[in-house]
Design a protein around this motif. Sequence first.
Motif, PDB file in Angstrom:
ATOM      1  N   PHE A 780       0.822  -1.205   0.000  1.00 29.56           N
ATOM      2  CA  PHE A 780       0.000   0.000   0.000  1.00 29.56           C
ATOM      3  C   PHE A 780       0.859   1.259   0.000  1.00 29.56           C
ATOM      4  O   PHE A 780       0.435   2.300  -0.512  1.00 29.56           O
ATOM      5  CB  PHE A 780      -0.956  -0.014   1.190  1.00 29.56           C
ATOM      6  CG  PHE A 780      -2.112  -0.952   1.005  1.00 29.56           C
ATOM      7  CD1 PHE A 780      -3.115  -0.669   0.091  1.00 29.56           C
ATOM      8  CD2 PHE A 780      -2.189  -2.133   1.716  1.00 29.56           C
ATOM      9  CE1 PHE A 780      -4.185  -1.547  -0.083  1.00 29.56           C
ATOM     10  CE2 PHE A 780      -3.241  -3.016   1.542  1.00 29.56           C
ATOM     11  CZ  PHE A 780      -4.241  -2.718   0.632  1.00 29.56           C
ATOM     12  N   ALA A 781       2.066   1.162   0.527  1.00 25.95           N
ATOM     13  CA  ALA A 781       2.975   2.309   0.429  1.00 25.95           C
ATOM     14  C   ALA A 781       3.404   2.535  -1.024  1.00 25.95           C
ATOM     15  O   ALA A 781       3.540   3.672  -1.473  1.00 25.95           O
ATOM     16  CB  ALA A 781       4.198   2.083   1.315  1.00 25.95           C
ATOM     17  N   LEU A 782       3.610   1.445  -1.755  1.00 23.11           N
ATOM     18  CA  LEU A 782       3.979   1.575  -3.173  1.00 23.11           C
ATOM     19  C   LEU A 782       2.780   2.017  -4.001  1.00 23.11           C
ATOM     20  O   LEU A 782       2.942   2.749  -4.990  1.00 23.11           O
ATOM     21  CB  LEU A 782       4.518   0.242  -3.696  1.00 23.11           C
ATOM     22  CG  LEU A 782       4.911   0.186  -5.174  1.00 23.11           C
ATOM     23  CD1 LEU A 782       6.073   1.121  -5.466  1.00 23.11           C
ATOM     24  CD2 LEU A 782       5.279  -1.235  -5.577  1.00 23.11           C
ATOM     25  N   ALA A 783       1.566   1.595  -3.608  1.00 23.44           N
ATOM     26  CA  ALA A 783       0.379   1.940  -4.394  1.00 23.44           C
ATOM     27  C   ALA A 783       0.106   3.431  -4.376  1.00 23.44           C
ATOM     28  O   ALA A 783      -0.504   3.963  -5.316  1.00 23.44           O
ATOM     29  CB  ALA A 783      -0.836   1.185  -3.860  1.00 23.44           C
ATOM     30  N   THR A 784       0.547   4.145  -3.346  1.00 25.10           N
ATOM     31  CA  THR A 784       0.367   5.598  -3.330  1.00 25.10           C
ATOM     32  C   THR A 784       1.245   6.294  -4.361  1.00 25.10           C
ATOM     33  O   THR A 784       0.932   7.400  -4.798  1.00 25.10           O
ATOM     34  CB  THR A 784       0.705   6.139  -1.933  1.00 25.10           C
ATOM     35  OG1 THR A 784       2.058   5.776  -1.600  1.00 25.10           O
ATOM     36  CG2 THR A 784      -0.229   5.546  -0.891  1.00 25.10           C
ATOM     37  N   VAL A 785       2.333   5.645  -4.767  1.00 26.60           N
ATOM     38  CA  VAL A 785       3.243   6.225  -5.755  1.00 26.60           C
ATOM     39  C   VAL A 785       2.964   5.668  -7.144  1.00 26.60           C
ATOM     40  O   VAL A 785       2.951   6.407  -8.136  1.00 26.60           O
ATOM     41  CB  VAL A 785       4.714   5.943  -5.348  1.00 26.60           C
ATOM     42  CG1 VAL A 785       5.675   6.564  -6.351  1.00 26.60           C
ATOM     43  CG2 VAL A 785       4.983   6.463  -3.949  1.00 26.60           C
ATOM     44  N   ASN A 786       2.726   4.381  -7.242  1.00 25.88           N
ATOM     45  CA  ASN A 786       2.503   3.714  -8.517  1.00 25.88           C
ATOM     46  C   ASN A 786       1.054   3.239  -8.570  1.00 25.88           C
ATOM     47  O   ASN A 786       0.677   2.278  -7.881  1.00 25.88           O
ATOM     48  CB  ASN A 786       3.467   2.528  -8.674  1.00 25.88           C
ATOM     49  CG  ASN A 786       3.353   1.856 -10.021  1.00 25.88           C
ATOM     50  OD1 ASN A 786       2.613   2.295 -10.895  1.00 25.88           O
ATOM     51  ND2 ASN A 786       4.103   0.790 -10.200  1.00 25.88           N
ATOM     52  N   ARG A 803      12.034  -4.129 -10.525  1.00 28.03           N
ATOM     53  CA  ARG A 803      12.794  -2.868 -10.550  1.00 28.03           C
ATOM     54  C   ARG A 803      12.005  -1.771 -11.239  1.00 28.03           C
ATOM     55  O   ARG A 803      11.968  -0.622 -10.764  1.00 28.03           O
ATOM     56  CB  ARG A 803      14.118  -3.103 -11.266  1.00 28.03           C
ATOM     57  CG  ARG A 803      14.995  -1.861 -11.349  1.00 28.03           C
ATOM     58  CD  ARG A 803      16.294  -2.162 -12.059  1.00 28.03           C
ATOM     59  NE  ARG A 803      17.058  -0.956 -12.288  1.00 28.03           N
ATOM     60  CZ  ARG A 803      18.173  -0.905 -13.007  1.00 28.03           C
ATOM     61  NH1 ARG A 803      18.662  -2.024 -13.525  1.00 28.03           N
ATOM     62  NH2 ARG A 803      18.802   0.230 -13.182  1.00 28.03           N
ATOM     63  N   GLU A 804      11.363  -2.094 -12.357  1.00 27.58           N
ATOM     64  CA  GLU A 804      10.546  -1.090 -13.037  1.00 27.58           C
ATOM     65  C   GLU A 804       9.355  -0.676 -12.182  1.00 27.58           C
ATOM     66  O   GLU A 804       8.960   0.490 -12.161  1.00 27.58           O
ATOM     67  CB  GLU A 804      10.054  -1.647 -14.365  1.00 27.58           C
ATOM     68  CG  GLU A 804      11.095  -1.613 -15.470  1.00 27.58           C
ATOM     69  CD  GLU A 804      10.469  -1.838 -16.829  1.00 27.58           C
ATOM     70  OE1 GLU A 804       9.399  -2.465 -16.881  1.00 27.58           O
ATOM     71  OE2 GLU A 804      11.041  -1.380 -17.820  1.00 27.58           O
ATOM     72  N   MET A 805       8.785  -1.645 -11.476  1.00 26.21           N
ATOM     73  CA  MET A 805       7.605  -1.357 -10.673  1.00 26.21           C
ATOM     74  C   MET A 805       7.937  -0.439  -9.502  1.00 26.21           C
ATOM     75  O   MET A 805       7.127   0.416  -9.115  1.00 26.21           O
ATOM     76  CB  MET A 805       7.016  -2.684 -10.175  1.00 26.21           C
ATOM     77  CG  MET A 805       5.717  -2.561  -9.432  1.00 26.21           C
ATOM     78  SD  MET A 805       5.092  -4.201  -8.987  1.00 26.21           S
ATOM     79  CE  MET A 805       3.681  -3.740  -7.982  1.00 26.21           C
ATOM     80  N   THR A 806       9.106  -0.594  -8.929  1.00 22.96           N
ATOM     81  CA  THR A 806       9.484   0.202  -7.753  1.00 22.96           C
ATOM     82  C   THR A 806      10.220   1.495  -8.120  1.00 22.96           C
ATOM     83  O   THR A 806      10.024   2.522  -7.476  1.00 22.96           O
ATOM     84  CB  THR A 806      10.370  -0.630  -6.828  1.00 22.96           C
ATOM     85  OG1 THR A 806      11.488  -1.149  -7.571  1.00 22.96           O
ATOM     86  CG2 THR A 806       9.580  -1.792  -6.248  1.00 22.96           C
TER      87      THR A 806
END
Length: 1211
Positions: A780-786, A803-806
């Motif tokens: 959910f922390a990544l979902a706020t950015v991606n 790597r591309e996703m993060t």
Amino acid sequence: MDLYMMNCELLATCSALGYLEGDTYHKEPDCLESVKDLICYLRHEDETRDVRQQLGAAQILQSDLLPILTQHRQDKPLFDAVIRLMVNLTQPALLCFGSVPKEPSMRHHFLQVLTYLQAYKEAFASEKTFGVLSETLYELLQMGWEERQEEDNLLIERILLLVRNILHVPADLDQEKRIDDDASIHDQLLWAIHLSGLDDLLLFLASSPAEQQWSLHVIEIISLMFRDQNPEQLARVGQGRLAQERSTDVAELEMLRQREMAEKRARALQRGNRHSRFGGSYIVQGLKSIGENDLIFHKGLHNLQNYSSDLGKQPRRVPKRRQAAQERSPQRRSALSVRLFLRDFCSEFLENCYNRLMGAVKDHLLREKAQQHDETYYMWALAFFMAFNRAASFRPGLVSETLSVRSFHFIEQNLTNYYEMMLTDRKEARSWACRMHLALKAYQELLATVNEMDMSPDEAVRESSRIIKNNIFYMMEYRELFLTLFRKFDERCQPRSFLRDLVETTHLFLKMLERFCRSRGNLMVQNKRKKRKKKKKKVPDQTVASGNVPCSAEELEALWPGLAEQLQCCAQDPELSVDSVIPFDAASEIPVEEQRVEAMVRIQDCLLAGQAPKALTFLRSAREVWPEGDVFGFPDISPEEEMQLLKQILSAPLPRQQGTEEGGIEEAEEEEEEEEEKEELQVVQVSEKEFDFLDYLKRFACSTIVRAYVLLLRSYRQNSAHTNHCVVKMLHRLAHDLKMEALLFQLSVFFLFNRLLSDPAAGAYKELVTFAKYIIAKFFALATVNEKAFVELLFWKNTAVVREMTEGYGSLDGGSSGCRAAAWSPEEEAQLRELYFTHKDVEGQDVVEAILARLNTARTRKQVMHRLVRLGLADSVKDFQRKGTHIVLWTEDQELELQRLFEEFQHSDDVLGHIMKNITAKRSRARIVDKLLALGLVAERRELYKKRKKLAPSSTLDGEESLKDFWQDLEEENLPEEESEEEDEKEESLEAEQAHSHSVLSAENLGQGLHQEGFSAPLLWLQNCLIRAADDREEDGCSQAVPLVPLTEENEEAMENEQFQQLLRKLGIRPPASVQETFWRIPAKLSPTQLRRVAASLSQSKEEEEEEKLHSELSIPGEQGPSEEERRENRAEAFRDLLLACKEKARLVSLEEEGAAGGKDQLKVAPKKRQLLDSDEEEEGDEGRSKAPDLGAPVIQKKKRYQIEDEDEND
């Protein structure tokens, strides 16, 4: 099967055995003969094992054979026969049928035989029966080896086999229905063995050096005795319950209690205050039904959370080949008395027998004295007894025989072999998977024992452990083993228990490796890399690049004086070594003609590089390899002529292979043979490097491995606490240590986490719950950015996608790594668009190749295709595939067409070229060659190479003339492809006639020479044989190879003469093909017309004799030839005519084609005209007639050649 359905002869035989009256068995007088008859019946039973089934239904073993065994032991012949019959009756059902039958009727027979075997096992569970066997075995073992007869050894082996067969019978769990701590039939059998003292005899056989021949039987019996036992639980029998065990049991009970309380609360919430007859119906907004309307729910609201769209649907049937592999029979806890007996047996076996027995068994396995798959018993014993030793009282000395690097290597080798066989032998894949599981358990126990040695208070034990770990961690095979097993894990063949043991073994290995790296600081390990080499058509051994070759005559003239000085210094040395340079490779697939061309090019490269001695050495070595034609000079060449020849080679316009870096455009022929040129040879390079644990851990960051761990985590309720810890530890290493949490961002993983967090007993899985919350929070922390992270949940990901996703999509394209391509600039994209629109509509042209040739920056074909797709100019990369490469499979009609084309063009000079022109489905050259080899039409690739057409140098040509012709042929090879194709088409009509006329001409010349040497009678005999063979083939209508059998001494001497054999080859007669053949044979491919024509060529005429005499007068060796200056002028003139030769030959072929209508008659009238255009085969015949070149011949031969060309023009 009913007893009354028994065969009458078999029933009469069984009745003649005897009868049981009370507890006494009375045998009949014919009892021994009846037992032998039963053995004979069993030997001749059918595939359904009917005799075995009838004897089992009649209970012959229970009612007759066992009483005879126990009460008539003193009758030795009868006792031996009964033991022999019982061994046959009790052999496993798998051995009787080979494997578990799949056909229903045969499977029924298999299960019936298995039922009778289980009844035999229950009947054998008697102390009296095993008492008789143990007493007999004891008496036999009391005798020394010099006193034993062959019958005694056979009886010992049969008793051991009988015990093995009884123990091997599987238990019928549905019929027995025994619980733990209860005595099953197998336990009763073990207890009978213990009471009879047979276990002590087994220990004696295992420990005695004189009884090593029975070691494989003993280890097999012991493995079957402990089949259902757990070594760790067996070691703790009688020691009381430990505090750790009690706490584990309390935790399990608490977990079950929490789960039960949660279920009670859920049921209480489902009960409404009112009755359910007026529950009503509800519309669920947002949840569509089958149509467009919202779903209507006709039950109470408390049941809504259990709603699923799959309710009421029939579950999908899974085919057998896709079903998960079944687990092996579970381990059970035997009765306490049996476990105590087995524990004492293990302790005695470890102290007195283990090392000796395992050494003997290993020796039998290495010397291949054992039967197939006997190594599985060795691996089971290793795993079981080492685990028992580790759990009881750890003493490394008791298992020192298997505690070594050699044991690791043996287990790893078998594990790899089982893994490869599981992938190749798909029918027996599950059997190979079971063997692989045994090997994995042995490997796991070896690691666990070495890990236990690290904690030993003895310094010597710890040092031994350090040495073993140093060797294991150094070798690459042991580190790569777990990665390979994870990547090829197949749930259809390998059960869940295999995955559990693999995860636990990997966890132990990584823990030991990490600890070892921390203690050492830096660790050097072995690294193996497979270097790939491309096989190319031409030898790339060129010392000078094509861009550095001087092209102008002035540069070559300036270069020659320096080379001449070097050549003068080394040319006088006749002992110049030629062994260091090998211009010819006999094992290569490159044709001999192309290797000769390449040798000439390499000589020129050495001269251009200023390496004159090397060029001279190469010239002399090539002269030894190719003496024919004097292309590299004649054998007795002088040093001055050798230098002149090298000067001419330096200035000659030899053909060269152009690199792709200069032009950027591949030739058409290279495109056709692209796949053939890219055949790779793998060479393993071994080196050392410093080991990095995190780099090794990154190898596990793979979606295949993560999916295997998640698969095991789904059964977290059935897993032990240690198994769940191993799974979570590996996933934590990947997510936390490597910062690759996104590997676990998958919908099925999150569904599993949701089930875990909603589990009422989640408190018992604190480690799992903590890890699940950590992963969900990261997502959910990544979902706020991606924002695309929710879509990524649908797919398993590799490290590049993570790597591309993060880090952001497109980060890989702009990476700074040297192995990645540079980004496309706007100017390059604009140029790419312009070039694409310019060349996309050009027919017969590869768009990508045209773009690559005109791009300003260096790009690969793959990069250009992907960029065109990304720019929207093409839909897929498949739009740019080369023609002919999309066809993979051959249909039956295409194979027949290929076979027809091969038979049509197999005698032409370019078989493969004609096939590719005329075949309907266009394919690459490599595909056609592979199919011809697969169909057996050709034996090797070189049979399909294009035959070089050239003028055959006669015996009167010297080195200069033949060298000119050789370079003339090289110049013809550099003609444009269109011209060469036209020339090939023009010559096709004359190929057959020229080939036949050439052979007839050469045969005539050889026949004349043999007539003069006194071989007239053998030639007449040969002529008669050919005529008879032609007549026979016309009468029979079919042709077979006919041997030439010389019946007279004169004919035998002729057949051994080299010149006569050369004549036979020219006529097309085949020499003996192998050692089994003795005589020459007339091949079946020659037609009757060809045989008569060849026979007619053997007759000698007066006109030919006169012509031969005139020819011999013109080439008298005593005639004065031209001087040295004239010879040099002739050689220079030959080089000046080099470029004109191609045009002359093309004009000559066109004129010959115009006169092809009357060419056949002219060939018969003037055979001398075609002699100058002979093939390479006639060149060999000319060498037989004339060994030394004539000095005066070149001028005469040159005039004759020009005269023939004029005659062709007049025609």
